[in-house]
Design a protein around this motif. Structure first.
Motif, PDB file in Angstrom:
ATOM      1  N   LYS A 187       0.814  -1.222   0.000  1.00  0.00           N
ATOM      2  CA  LYS A 187       0.000   0.000   0.000  1.00  0.00           C
ATOM      3  C   LYS A 187       0.850   1.275   0.000  1.00  0.00           C
ATOM      4  CE  LYS A 187      -3.733   2.336   2.304  1.00  0.00           C
ATOM      5  NZ  LYS A 187      -4.636   2.437   3.406  1.00  0.00           N
ATOM      6  N   ARG A 188       1.818   1.328   0.843  1.00  0.00           N
ATOM      7  CA  ARG A 188       2.650   2.533   0.973  1.00  0.00           C
ATOM      8  C   ARG A 188       3.410   2.850  -0.318  1.00  0.00           C
ATOM      9  NH1 ARG A 188       7.171   3.121   5.648  1.00  0.00           N
ATOM     10  NH2 ARG A 188       7.810   5.239   5.202  1.00  0.00           N
ATOM     11  N   GLU A 189       4.006   1.826  -0.908  1.00  0.00           N
ATOM     12  CA  GLU A 189       4.768   2.032  -2.144  1.00  0.00           C
ATOM     13  C   GLU A 189       3.847   2.309  -3.337  1.00  0.00           C
ATOM     14  OE1 GLU A 189       7.827   2.620  -2.090  1.00  0.00           O
ATOM     15  OE2 GLU A 189       8.331   1.858  -0.120  1.00  0.00           O
ATOM     16  N   ILE A 190       2.640   1.789  -3.301  1.00  0.00           N
ATOM     17  CA  ILE A 190       1.659   2.102  -4.346  1.00  0.00           C
ATOM     18  C   ILE A 190       1.283   3.578  -4.260  1.00  0.00           C
ATOM     19  CG2 ILE A 190      -0.733   1.710  -5.097  1.00  0.00           C
ATOM     20  CD1 ILE A 190      -0.268  -1.279  -4.319  1.00  0.00           C
ATOM     21  N   GLU A 191       1.046   4.056  -3.051  1.00  0.00           N
ATOM     22  CA  GLU A 191       0.718   5.473  -2.851  1.00  0.00           C
ATOM     23  C   GLU A 191       1.846   6.382  -3.307  1.00  0.00           C
ATOM     24  OE1 GLU A 191      -0.248   5.552   1.326  1.00  0.00           O
ATOM     25  OE2 GLU A 191      -2.265   4.729   0.984  1.00  0.00           O
ATOM     26  N   ASN A 192       3.080   5.927  -3.174  1.00  0.00           N
ATOM     27  CA  ASN A 192       4.254   6.702  -3.620  1.00  0.00           C
ATOM     28  C   ASN A 192       4.501   6.578  -5.128  1.00  0.00           C
ATOM     29  OD1 ASN A 192       4.731   7.419  -0.972  1.00  0.00           O
ATOM     30  ND2 ASN A 192       6.215   5.786  -0.626  1.00  0.00           N
ATOM     31  N   GLY A 193       3.746   5.731  -5.821  1.00  0.00           N
ATOM     32  CA  GLY A 193       3.912   5.558  -7.259  1.00  0.00           C
ATOM     33  C   GLY A 193       5.043   4.621  -7.641  1.00  0.00           C
ATOM     34  N   LYS A 194       5.640   3.977  -6.673  1.00  0.00           N
ATOM     35  CA  LYS A 194       6.780   3.096  -6.921  1.00  0.00           C
ATOM     36  C   LYS A 194       6.357   1.672  -7.297  1.00  0.00           C
ATOM     37  CE  LYS A 194      10.773   1.515  -4.379  1.00  0.00           C
ATOM     38  NZ  LYS A 194      12.005   1.979  -4.917  1.00  0.00           N
ATOM     39  N   VAL A 195       5.165   1.271  -6.857  1.00  0.00           N
ATOM     40  CA  VAL A 195       4.641  -0.075  -7.119  1.00  0.00           C
ATOM     41  C   VAL A 195       3.277   0.042  -7.779  1.00  0.00           C
ATOM     42  CG1 VAL A 195       3.700  -2.140  -5.991  1.00  0.00           C
ATOM     43  CG2 VAL A 195       5.924  -1.257  -5.280  1.00  0.00           C
ATOM     44  N   LYS A 196       3.040  -0.854  -8.746  1.00  0.00           N
ATOM     45  CA  LYS A 196       1.737  -0.960  -9.402  1.00  0.00           C
ATOM     46  C   LYS A 196       1.355  -2.429  -9.450  1.00  0.00           C
ATOM     47  CE  LYS A 196       2.353   3.167 -12.156  1.00  0.00           C
ATOM     48  NZ  LYS A 196       2.194   3.812 -13.437  1.00  0.00           N
ATOM     49  N   ILE A 197       0.106  -2.706  -9.151  1.00  0.00           N
ATOM     50  CA  ILE A 197      -0.395  -4.083  -9.144  1.00  0.00           C
ATOM     51  C   ILE A 197      -1.576  -4.170 -10.114  1.00  0.00           C
ATOM     52  CG2 ILE A 197      -1.360  -5.960  -7.739  1.00  0.00           C
ATOM     53  CD1 ILE A 197       1.511  -5.185  -6.891  1.00  0.00           C
ATOM     54  N   TYR A 198      -1.564  -5.221 -10.950  1.00  0.00           N
ATOM     55  CA  TYR A 198      -2.603  -5.401 -11.963  1.00  0.00           C
ATOM     56  C   TYR A 198      -3.183  -6.807 -11.892  1.00  0.00           C
ATOM     57  CZ  TYR A 198      -0.014  -1.518 -14.133  1.00  0.00           C
ATOM     58  OH  TYR A 198       0.615  -0.339 -14.376  1.00  0.00           O
ATOM     59  N   GLU A 199      -4.464  -6.915 -12.176  1.00  0.00           N
ATOM     60  CA  GLU A 199      -5.061  -8.227 -12.410  1.00  0.00           C
ATOM     61  C   GLU A 199      -4.902  -8.492 -13.903  1.00  0.00           C
ATOM     62  OE1 GLU A 199      -9.292 -10.595 -11.943  1.00  0.00           O
ATOM     63  OE2 GLU A 199      -8.920  -8.848 -10.672  1.00  0.00           O
ATOM     64  N   ALA A 200      -4.095  -9.484 -14.225  1.00  0.00           N
ATOM     65  CA  ALA A 200      -3.784  -9.749 -15.633  1.00  0.00           C
ATOM     66  C   ALA A 200      -3.281 -11.179 -15.793  1.00  0.00           C
ATOM     67  CB  ALA A 200      -2.736  -8.761 -16.137  1.00  0.00           C
ATOM     68  N   ASP A 201      -3.349 -11.649 -17.018  1.00  0.00           N
ATOM     69  CA  ASP A 201      -2.879 -12.979 -17.387  1.00  0.00           C
ATOM     70  C   ASP A 201      -1.536 -12.837 -18.096  1.00  0.00           C
ATOM     71  OD1 ASP A 201      -2.450 -15.507 -18.588  1.00  0.00           O
ATOM     72  OD2 ASP A 201      -4.574 -15.779 -19.010  1.00  0.00           O
ATOM     73  N   VAL A 202      -0.593 -13.690 -17.764  1.00  0.00           N
ATOM     74  CA  VAL A 202       0.731 -13.655 -18.384  1.00  0.00           C
ATOM     75  C   VAL A 202       0.647 -13.834 -19.901  1.00  0.00           C
ATOM     76  CG1 VAL A 202       1.214 -16.115 -18.057  1.00  0.00           C
ATOM     77  CG2 VAL A 202       3.113 -14.490 -18.171  1.00  0.00           C
ATOM     78  N   ALA A 203      -0.385 -14.461 -20.381  1.00  0.00           N
ATOM     79  CA  ALA A 203      -0.539 -14.691 -21.818  1.00  0.00           C
ATOM     80  C   ALA A 203      -1.007 -13.448 -22.569  1.00  0.00           C
ATOM     81  CB  ALA A 203      -1.512 -15.844 -22.067  1.00  0.00           C
ATOM     82  N   ASN A 204      -1.342 -12.386 -21.842  1.00  0.00           N
ATOM     83  CA  ASN A 204      -1.798 -11.141 -22.457  1.00  0.00           C
ATOM     84  C   ASN A 204      -1.399  -9.974 -21.548  1.00  0.00           C
ATOM     85  OD1 ASN A 204      -3.078  -9.412 -24.232  1.00  0.00           O
ATOM     86  ND2 ASN A 204      -5.082  -9.721 -23.308  1.00  0.00           N
ATOM     87  N   LEU A 205      -0.125  -9.661 -21.519  1.00  0.00           N
ATOM     88  CA  LEU A 205       0.398  -8.647 -20.603  1.00  0.00           C
ATOM     89  C   LEU A 205       0.019  -7.235 -21.045  1.00  0.00           C
ATOM     90  CD1 LEU A 205       3.931 -10.165 -19.927  1.00  0.00           C
ATOM     91  CD2 LEU A 205       1.964 -10.111 -18.367  1.00  0.00           C
ATOM     92  N   PRO A 206      -0.445  -6.394 -20.106  1.00  0.00           N
ATOM     93  CA  PRO A 206      -0.908  -5.044 -20.434  1.00  0.00           C
ATOM     94  C   PRO A 206       0.205  -3.996 -20.430  1.00  0.00           C
ATOM     95  CG  PRO A 206      -1.346  -5.484 -18.127  1.00  0.00           C
ATOM     96  CD  PRO A 206      -0.722  -6.738 -18.700  1.00  0.00           C
ATOM     97  N   PHE A 207       1.341  -4.320 -21.042  1.00  0.00           N
ATOM     98  CA  PHE A 207       2.488  -3.415 -21.045  1.00  0.00           C
ATOM     99  C   PHE A 207       3.031  -3.276 -22.461  1.00  0.00           C
ATOM    100  CE2 PHE A 207       2.500  -5.858 -17.039  1.00  0.00           C
ATOM    101  CZ  PHE A 207       2.256  -4.821 -16.153  1.00  0.00           C
TER     102      PHE A 207
END
Length: 176
Positions: free
Chosen positions: A69-89
């Motif tokens: 939570k803390r690192e997400i608030e700082n913009g350092k960490v991002k978490i996604y619900e995603a499948d490795v077979a279709n990466l959103p990057f």
């Protein structure tokens, strides 16, 4: 259960991550981030970079967000619900990618590895880390190190180093 996995696989994860050099400015992806412990540990190493985690499970994503939570608030960490077979990057986005005790569950290993290869920068590294007995139990194909290496070469990786310690194995895959 997800929090138990954090503790169960942390030593194996740290053992494997110590095998590569992580720069403070690296952009890192943890595939199958589970409860977020590996993301948390990687964020401490990539102090000026960014760590992203993906998981196909919405419960794992919630747990990982809670852990980071803390690192997400700082913009350092991002978490996604995603499948490795279709990466959103975008292509060639990450310097390092980790897959800790997860590739054994992917529906399509070749597709997942191809997507990882796509989003990994030139000169980037993929770490596939797992317990050997889990590979033998869960995998129908690619149980043998040589079979896995051959698949990784077919995907495009140029150098693959294998390290083992007891029941742990890590494939360090270089994209050049």
């Amino acid at each position: 259960m997800i929090k138990i996995w954090n503790r169960t696989f942390e030593d194996m994860s740290n053992w494997a991550i110590e095998k590569v050099d992580i720069a403070e400015s690296d952009y890192i992806l943890d595939v199958g981030c589970g409860g977020g412990q590996t993301v948390y540990n990687l964020a401490k190493k990539a102090k000026k970079g960014q760590v992203s985690g993906i998981d196909i499970s919405s419960e794992a994503v919630k747990s990982s967000i809670e852990k980071n939570k803390r690192e997400i608030e700082n913009g350092k960490v991002k978490i996604y619900e995603a499948d490795v077979a279709n990466l959103p990057f975008t292509s060639e986005y990450f310097d390092e990618i980790t897959a800790i005790q997860t590739h054994i569950y992917w529906d399509d290993l070749k597709k997942g590895l191809s997507e990882i290869y796509r989003v990994l920068k030139i000169h980037g590294q993929l770490l596939i880390v797992c317990e050997k007995d889990k590979i033998n139990y869960h995998m129908k194909s690619y149980k043998e190190n040589d079979e896995m290496k051959q698949l990784l070469f077919e995907i495009g990786f140029k150098k693959i180093t294998i390290n083992e310690s007891g029941n742990w194995i890590v494939f360090i895959c270089d994209k050049d």
